[in-house]
Motif scaffolding. Structure first.
Motif, mmCIF file in Angstrom:
data_model
loop_
_atom_site.group_PDB
_atom_site.id
_atom_site.type_symbol
_atom_site.label_atom_id
_atom_site.label_comp_id
_atom_site.label_asym_id
_atom_site.label_seq_id
_atom_site.Cartn_x
_atom_site.Cartn_y
_atom_site.Cartn_z
ATOM 1 N N GLU A 201 -6.140 0.593 4.332
ATOM 2 C CA GLU A 201 -6.228 -0.077 2.768
ATOM 3 C C GLU A 201 -7.273 0.751 1.858
ATOM 4 O O GLU A 201 -6.980 0.828 0.495
ATOM 5 C CB GLU A 201 -6.203 -1.510 2.851
ATOM 6 C CG GLU A 201 -4.932 -2.065 3.466
ATOM 7 C CD GLU A 201 -4.878 -3.447 3.006
ATOM 8 O OE1 GLU A 201 -4.729 -3.946 2.126
ATOM 9 O OE2 GLU A 201 -5.442 -4.350 3.840
ATOM 10 N N ASN A 202 -8.455 1.022 2.511
ATOM 11 C CA ASN A 202 -9.373 1.668 1.631
ATOM 12 C C ASN A 202 -10.177 2.490 2.669
ATOM 13 O O ASN A 202 -11.328 2.367 3.122
ATOM 14 C CB ASN A 202 -10.685 0.392 1.081
ATOM 15 C CG ASN A 202 -11.418 1.231 0.009
ATOM 16 O OD1 ASN A 202 -11.717 2.146 -0.165
ATOM 17 N ND2 ASN A 202 -11.926 0.127 -0.834
ATOM 18 N N THR A 203 -9.587 3.770 3.033
ATOM 19 C CA THR A 203 -10.130 4.741 3.797
ATOM 20 C C THR A 203 -11.539 5.299 3.206
ATOM 21 O O THR A 203 -12.413 5.437 3.997
ATOM 22 C CB THR A 203 -9.269 5.791 3.851
ATOM 23 O OG1 THR A 203 -7.846 5.595 4.124
ATOM 24 C CG2 THR A 203 -9.522 7.030 4.902
ATOM 25 N N ALA B 64 -13.811 3.454 1.589
ATOM 26 C CA ALA B 64 -14.796 2.695 1.741
ATOM 27 C C ALA B 64 -15.147 2.618 3.460
ATOM 28 O O ALA B 64 -16.275 2.564 3.730
ATOM 29 C CB ALA B 64 -14.599 1.342 1.484
ATOM 30 N N HIS C 69 0.896 -1.416 0.088
ATOM 31 C CA HIS C 69 -0.028 -0.026 -0.102
ATOM 32 C C HIS C 69 0.686 1.366 -0.032
ATOM 33 O O HIS C 69 2.009 1.378 0.593
ATOM 34 C CB HIS C 69 -1.043 0.137 1.229
ATOM 35 C CG HIS C 69 -2.084 0.995 1.064
ATOM 36 N ND1 HIS C 69 -2.010 2.352 1.606
ATOM 37 C CD2 HIS C 69 -3.321 0.998 0.790
ATOM 38 C CE1 HIS C 69 -3.030 2.954 1.364
ATOM 39 N NE2 HIS C 69 -3.806 2.237 0.992
ATOM 40 N N ILE D 66 -8.674 -2.119 7.511
ATOM 41 C CA ILE D 66 -9.313 -1.632 6.349
ATOM 42 C C ILE D 66 -9.115 -0.155 6.097
ATOM 43 O O ILE D 66 -9.195 0.280 5.108
ATOM 44 C CB ILE D 66 -10.859 -1.850 6.695
ATOM 45 C CG1 ILE D 66 -10.969 -3.460 7.068
ATOM 46 C CG2 ILE D 66 -11.853 -1.219 5.683
ATOM 47 C CD1 ILE D 66 -12.519 -3.881 7.718
ATOM 48 N N HIS D 67 -9.204 0.529 7.504
ATOM 49 C CA HIS D 67 -9.061 2.030 7.511
ATOM 50 C C HIS D 67 -7.747 2.655 6.627
ATOM 51 O O HIS D 67 -7.866 3.773 6.274
ATOM 52 C CB HIS D 67 -9.352 3.038 8.854
ATOM 53 C CG HIS D 67 -8.234 2.497 9.639
ATOM 54 N ND1 HIS D 67 -8.161 1.213 10.632
ATOM 55 C CD2 HIS D 67 -7.036 3.164 10.021
ATOM 56 C CE1 HIS D 67 -7.047 1.397 11.145
ATOM 57 N NE2 HIS D 67 -6.214 2.419 11.072
ATOM 58 N N GLN E 106 -11.291 -6.645 -1.242
ATOM 59 C CA GLN E 106 -9.824 -6.354 -1.619
ATOM 60 C C GLN E 106 -8.805 -5.860 -0.406
ATOM 61 O O GLN E 106 -7.812 -5.154 -0.755
ATOM 62 C CB GLN E 106 -9.687 -5.612 -2.895
ATOM 63 C CG GLN E 106 -10.412 -6.249 -4.149
ATOM 64 C CD GLN E 106 -10.382 -5.498 -5.045
ATOM 65 O OE1 GLN E 106 -10.329 -4.047 -5.212
ATOM 66 N NE2 GLN E 106 -10.179 -5.962 -6.629
ATOM 67 N N VAL E 107 -9.205 -5.934 0.848
ATOM 68 C CA VAL E 107 -8.574 -5.446 1.604
ATOM 69 C C VAL E 107 -8.310 -6.517 2.874
ATOM 70 O O VAL E 107 -8.871 -7.689 2.931
ATOM 71 C CB VAL E 107 -9.051 -4.226 2.585
ATOM 72 C CG1 VAL E 107 -9.135 -3.179 1.368
ATOM 73 C CG2 VAL E 107 -10.378 -4.643 2.997
ATOM 74 N N ILE F 100 -15.410 -6.036 3.638
ATOM 75 C CA ILE F 100 -14.784 -5.123 2.583
ATOM 76 C C ILE F 100 -13.924 -5.696 1.504
ATOM 77 O O ILE F 100 -13.184 -6.509 1.895
ATOM 78 C CB ILE F 100 -14.093 -3.974 3.377
ATOM 79 C CG1 ILE F 100 -14.769 -3.663 4.382
ATOM 80 C CG2 ILE F 100 -13.705 -2.772 2.475
ATOM 81 C CD1 ILE F 100 -16.258 -2.951 4.175
#
Length: 264
Positions: free
Chosen positions: A251-253, A255, A167, A248-249, A243-244, A241
């Motif tokens: 890798e895909n903030t 979402a 990431h 999560i927060h 693809q993470v 979620i």
């Protein structure tokens, strides 16, 4: 007084407040990117949990989950916050669940990111305590930042974290983790690790606070745990979620923030 909490209170003070609780090796800045996206919609209380950041703990009892939870409630009282939303990640999610189940009148809705209610058997708890003790031994041998950096890189190779090392914000996260003191992290592991925390599964049955459970698609272990939570608690809703992994927060903030807005 057992604690001298380092905390930050920001945002739009005319809006509802979210209390954020970071994970193991995190700190008060764990959710900064999410807060930037949410900024005008809420006010925010972030805390360095015991063993992390600049919070000072004056005795070992202060590192336990029960003592930490009581101290957080006292901090809310001090700040004249009667009720708020609550979001916790990993270790902070386990603490958030404890707070929800023991102080339900203080929280309106709760989001648990990659969290667990604890281990079901004494054998599992003792195995985890032994595993955490081995990690603690490694942390006590950290002589300099290079040693700690190497430890962190190995930590994030674990399967639950998926591809987090690729990431763009990975090195920024590591830099933030390096601001913690390894010996203080040892105390956190010892007293608030998964093997040491109170068993919360049975209390879930009585919970009536709305829970949103967020789990990454690549975090198979915690998908299983959180499916089991929904089977125990009628007020829990699970979102996986894509693809993470565990974090999560980071890798895909976007979402992560969208689920906060939709749920709260």
């Amino acid at each position: 007084m057992t604690y001298i909490f380092n905390y930050s209170l920001t945002g739009n003070f005319h809006k509802p407040l979210i209390l954020f609780l970071h994970g193991f090796m995190g700190n008060i800045h764990e959710f900064d990117e999410a807060i930037k996206l949410l900024y005008n919609n809420f006010s925010y209380l972030t805390i360095d949990l015991p063993g992390h950041g600049k919070t000072q703990v004056l005795d070992d009892e202060g590192y336990t989950m029960a003592s930490t939870a009581t101290a957080i409630i006292q901090l809310l009282d001090q700040l004249k916050i009667d009720q708020c939303y609550l979001i916790g990640y990993s270790m902070g999610g386990r603490l958030a669940l404890y707070l929800t189940l023991h102080f339900p009148h203080r929280f309106i809705k709760v989001i648990l990111e990659s969290a667990s209610p604890g281990l079901a058997t004494e054998t599992a708890r003792l195995t985890r305590i032994k595993s955490d003790a081995q990690i603690a031994q490694k942390l006590t041998r950290m002589i300099n930042k290079d040693d700690f950096y190497h430890f962190l890189n190995n930590w994030y190779q674990r399967p639950i974290f998926g591809d987090i090392k690729n990431h763009p914000q990975y090195q920024s996260m590591i830099a933030s983790r390096l601001t913690n003191h390894p010996l203080n992290l040892v105390k956190s592991l010892q007293f608030m690790g998964t093997g040491s925390q109170p068993y919360l599964w049975e209390l879930l049955i009585k919970n009536t606070i709305p829970l949103l459970l967020l789990v990454g698609e690549k975090d198979e272990k915690f998908i299983g745990i959180n499916i089991a939570i929904t089977e125990k608690c009628n007020f829990a809703k699970l979102q996986i979620i894509p693809q993470v992994g565990h974090n999560i927060h980071l890798e895909n903030t976007l979402a992560f923030v969208q689920h906060i807005q939709n749920f709260l």
